[in-house]
Design a protein around this motif. Sequence first.
Motif, PDB file in Angstrom:
ATOM      1  N   PRO A  65       0.880  -1.285  -0.237  1.00 44.48           N
ATOM      2  CA  PRO A  65       0.089   0.090   0.040  1.00 44.48           C
ATOM      3  C   PRO A  65       0.733   1.174  -0.051  1.00 44.48           C
ATOM      4  O   PRO A  65       0.779   2.003   0.946  1.00 44.48           O
ATOM      5  CB  PRO A  65      -0.826   0.067   1.318  1.00 44.48           C
ATOM      6  CG  PRO A  65       0.004  -0.968   2.216  1.00 44.48           C
ATOM      7  CD  PRO A  65       0.849  -1.883   1.395  1.00 44.48           C
ATOM      8  N   GLY A  66       1.740   1.502  -1.042  1.00 43.35           N
ATOM      9  CA  GLY A  66       2.610   2.636  -1.235  1.00 43.35           C
ATOM     10  C   GLY A  66       2.978   2.866  -2.545  1.00 43.35           C
ATOM     11  O   GLY A  66       2.888   1.663  -3.403  1.00 43.35           O
ATOM     12  N   VAL A  67       3.901   3.877  -2.900  1.00 42.63           N
ATOM     13  CA  VAL A  67       4.622   3.837  -4.125  1.00 42.63           C
ATOM     14  C   VAL A  67       5.604   2.952  -4.219  1.00 42.63           C
ATOM     15  O   VAL A  67       6.360   2.879  -3.481  1.00 42.63           O
ATOM     16  CB  VAL A  67       5.085   5.314  -4.301  1.00 42.63           C
ATOM     17  CG1 VAL A  67       5.806   5.273  -5.641  1.00 42.63           C
ATOM     18  CG2 VAL A  67       3.955   6.307  -4.294  1.00 42.63           C
ATOM     19  N   ALA A  77       2.011   5.307   3.622  1.00 43.56           N
ATOM     20  CA  ALA A  77       1.139   6.057   4.512  1.00 43.56           C
ATOM     21  C   ALA A  77       0.660   5.733   5.522  1.00 43.56           C
ATOM     22  O   ALA A  77       0.320   6.279   6.629  1.00 43.56           O
ATOM     23  CB  ALA A  77      -0.014   6.759   3.359  1.00 43.56           C
ATOM     24  N   ASN A  78       0.081   4.176   5.508  1.00 42.01           N
ATOM     25  CA  ASN A  78      -0.561   3.610   6.437  1.00 42.01           C
ATOM     26  C   ASN A  78      -0.060   2.462   7.001  1.00 42.01           C
ATOM     27  O   ASN A  78      -0.468   1.394   7.614  1.00 42.01           O
ATOM     28  CB  ASN A  78      -2.049   3.141   5.858  1.00 42.01           C
ATOM     29  CG  ASN A  78      -2.820   4.313   5.642  1.00 42.01           C
ATOM     30  OD1 ASN A  78      -2.966   5.390   6.224  1.00 42.01           O
ATOM     31  ND2 ASN A  78      -3.498   4.584   4.244  1.00 42.01           N
ATOM     32  N   ASN A 104       2.176  -1.797  -6.446  1.00 41.02           N
ATOM     33  CA  ASN A 104       1.284  -0.932  -5.521  1.00 41.02           C
ATOM     34  C   ASN A 104      -0.279  -1.783  -5.383  1.00 41.02           C
ATOM     35  O   ASN A 104      -0.416  -2.481  -6.491  1.00 41.02           O
ATOM     36  CB  ASN A 104       1.074   0.444  -6.097  1.00 41.02           C
ATOM     37  CG  ASN A 104      -0.176   1.226  -5.589  1.00 41.02           C
ATOM     38  OD1 ASN A 104      -1.514   1.253  -5.929  1.00 41.02           O
ATOM     39  ND2 ASN A 104       0.062   1.749  -4.372  1.00 41.02           N
ATOM     40  N   ASP A 105      -0.702  -1.688  -4.337  1.00 38.83           N
ATOM     41  CA  ASP A 105      -2.038  -2.646  -4.280  1.00 38.83           C
ATOM     42  C   ASP A 105      -3.022  -2.244  -5.184  1.00 38.83           C
ATOM     43  O   ASP A 105      -4.034  -2.841  -5.609  1.00 38.83           O
ATOM     44  CB  ASP A 105      -2.462  -2.579  -2.795  1.00 38.83           C
ATOM     45  CG  ASP A 105      -2.887  -0.938  -2.225  1.00 38.83           C
ATOM     46  OD1 ASP A 105      -2.517  -0.193  -2.886  1.00 38.83           O
ATOM     47  OD2 ASP A 105      -3.280  -0.999  -1.069  1.00 38.83           O
ATOM     48  N   ALA A 106      -3.408  -0.850  -5.483  1.00 35.64           N
ATOM     49  CA  ALA A 106      -4.467  -0.278  -5.991  1.00 35.64           C
ATOM     50  C   ALA A 106      -4.155  -0.861  -7.852  1.00 35.64           C
ATOM     51  O   ALA A 106      -4.934  -0.961  -8.323  1.00 35.64           O
ATOM     52  CB  ALA A 106      -4.590   0.993  -6.176  1.00 35.64           C
ATOM     53  N   GLY A 134      -7.223   3.598   3.150  1.00 35.50           N
ATOM     54  CA  GLY A 134      -6.689   4.819   2.636  1.00 35.50           C
ATOM     55  C   GLY A 134      -7.495   5.049   1.299  1.00 35.50           C
ATOM     56  O   GLY A 134      -8.606   4.130   1.051  1.00 35.50           O
ATOM     57  N   ILE A 135      -7.372   5.849   0.264  1.00 37.54           N
ATOM     58  CA  ILE A 135      -7.978   5.586  -1.124  1.00 37.54           C
ATOM     59  C   ILE A 135      -6.698   5.367  -2.014  1.00 37.54           C
ATOM     60  O   ILE A 135      -5.614   6.084  -2.076  1.00 37.54           O
ATOM     61  CB  ILE A 135      -8.410   6.918  -1.534  1.00 37.54           C
ATOM     62  CG1 ILE A 135      -9.902   7.223  -0.698  1.00 37.54           C
ATOM     63  CG2 ILE A 135      -9.171   6.915  -2.870  1.00 37.54           C
ATOM     64  CD1 ILE A 135     -10.415   8.599  -0.734  1.00 37.54           C
ATOM     65  N   GLY A 136      -6.785   4.387  -2.880  1.00 41.29           N
ATOM     66  CA  GLY A 136      -5.769   3.848  -3.791  1.00 41.29           C
ATOM     67  C   GLY A 136      -6.354   4.176  -5.238  1.00 41.29           C
ATOM     68  O   GLY A 136      -7.655   4.065  -5.565  1.00 41.29           O
ATOM     69  N   GLU A 150      -1.288   7.447  -6.918  1.00 42.76           N
ATOM     70  CA  GLU A 150      -1.534   8.151  -5.509  1.00 42.76           C
ATOM     71  C   GLU A 150      -2.516   9.150  -5.321  1.00 42.76           C
ATOM     72  O   GLU A 150      -2.269  10.169  -4.617  1.00 42.76           O
ATOM     73  CB  GLU A 150      -0.183   8.417  -5.070  1.00 42.76           C
ATOM     74  CG  GLU A 150       0.922   7.448  -4.843  1.00 42.76           C
ATOM     75  CD  GLU A 150       0.378   6.554  -3.775  1.00 42.76           C
ATOM     76  OE1 GLU A 150       0.181   6.959  -2.515  1.00 42.76           O
ATOM     77  OE2 GLU A 150       0.710   5.196  -3.924  1.00 42.76           O
ATOM     78  N   GLU A 162      -8.122  11.057   1.259  1.00 45.73           N
ATOM     79  CA  GLU A 162      -8.293   9.928   1.974  1.00 45.73           C
ATOM     80  C   GLU A 162      -8.723  10.069   3.441  1.00 45.73           C
ATOM     81  O   GLU A 162      -9.135   9.196   3.901  1.00 45.73           O
ATOM     82  CB  GLU A 162      -7.332   8.756   1.718  1.00 45.73           C
ATOM     83  CG  GLU A 162      -5.803   9.165   2.490  1.00 45.73           C
ATOM     84  CD  GLU A 162      -5.094   7.860   2.314  1.00 45.73           C
ATOM     85  OE1 GLU A 162      -4.853   7.142   1.200  1.00 45.73           O
ATOM     86  OE2 GLU A 162      -4.050   7.694   3.200  1.00 45.73           O
TER      87      GLU A 162
HETATM   88  C1  BGC Z   1      -1.329   4.739  -0.466  1.00 44.84           C
HETATM   89  C2  BGC Z   1      -1.420   4.210  -1.512  1.00 44.84           C
HETATM   90  C3  BGC Z   1      -2.513   2.976  -1.566  1.00 44.84           C
HETATM   91  C4  BGC Z   1      -3.781   3.213  -0.813  1.00 44.84           C
HETATM   92  C5  BGC Z   1      -4.606   2.064  -0.791  1.00 44.84           C
HETATM   93  C6  BGC Z   1      -2.761   4.876   0.180  1.00 44.84           C
HETATM   94  O1  BGC Z   1      -2.589   5.838   1.503  1.00 44.84           O
HETATM   95  O2  BGC Z   1      -0.576   6.193  -0.435  1.00 44.84           O
HETATM   96  O3  BGC Z   1      -0.416   3.634  -2.052  1.00 44.84           O
HETATM   97  O4  BGC Z   1      -2.862   2.515  -2.878  1.00 44.84           O
HETATM   98  O5  BGC Z   1      -3.564   3.823   0.432  1.00 44.84           O
HETATM   99  O6  BGC Z   1      -3.997   1.170   0.395  1.00 44.84           O
END
Ligand code: BGC
Length: 246
Positions: A65-67, A77-78, A104-106, A134-136, A150, A162
């Motif tokens: 869940p990040g770059v 972020a989370n 990345n997850d999204a 968050g929002i992906g 992002e 988000e």
């Molecule tokens: C992260 C993204 C991720 C999204 C969903 C965001 O806070 O920065 O990389 O895709 O949350 O997990």
Amino acid sequence: MNVFGVDIGGSGIKGAPVDLDRGDLAEPRHKVLTPHPATPESVADGVVEVVRHFGWSGPVGITFPGVVTGSVIRTAANVDKSWIDTDAGQLLGDKLNLRTTVLNDADAAGVAEMSFGAGRGRKGVVFLLTFGTGIGSALFIDGKLVPNTELGHLELHGHEAEKRASSKAKEDAELSWHHWAHRVQKYLEHLEMLFSPELFIIGGGVSRKSEKFLPLIEGIRAEIIPAELQNNAGIVGAAMVAADRS
Ligand code: BGC
């Protein structure tokens, strides 16, 4: 052909072998709780447990869940900030002793939806958005992914989007569906102003309840539809990308 997919999330690490012809899990998935703090070492141990559960040897695709550039984590972020600058591909590859692909997850969820779900055959500018902790965001142009967009961190009314419009924001502030849908609408308006997409695909756990909030969203020109693969999109997409890169 089967390839293993793992989805690292804020609450769980889940994975399964994926049947790439069907775009579906080949066996029921296995899940372990995400450790807290979610440091690289502790999360990697969780990933190893999930993969070993199936006695798997072969390529493994893993979402984060990040770059992710190459296999290096750039933002967190989370999850625990010690992930930043960690080469997740190397860490997880060494622990598993298997070839790994990290993304990345999204982006992973989007890749799966575009091939096997709500985005099948869709051309033009398409967004897959995941609403969860968050929002992906995953952006596609004629089916081709533009990675690491992002857009959950865009500013919305002076706050990170988000923090206002994720499904965690809804739960934390005990927002009604109506109130939350209004925030999602403002967010989509902002994306529409910037990108003029043809289609928004709404994913994340909350997409299972799309009938409660999608009908409340008004004034968006693009089509808005729920994701189809829901909880398994990340696992399936991770396996697809791992197969592509093997
Ligand atoms: C992260 C993204 C991720 C999204 C969903 C965001 O806070 O920065 O990389 O895709 O949350 O997990």
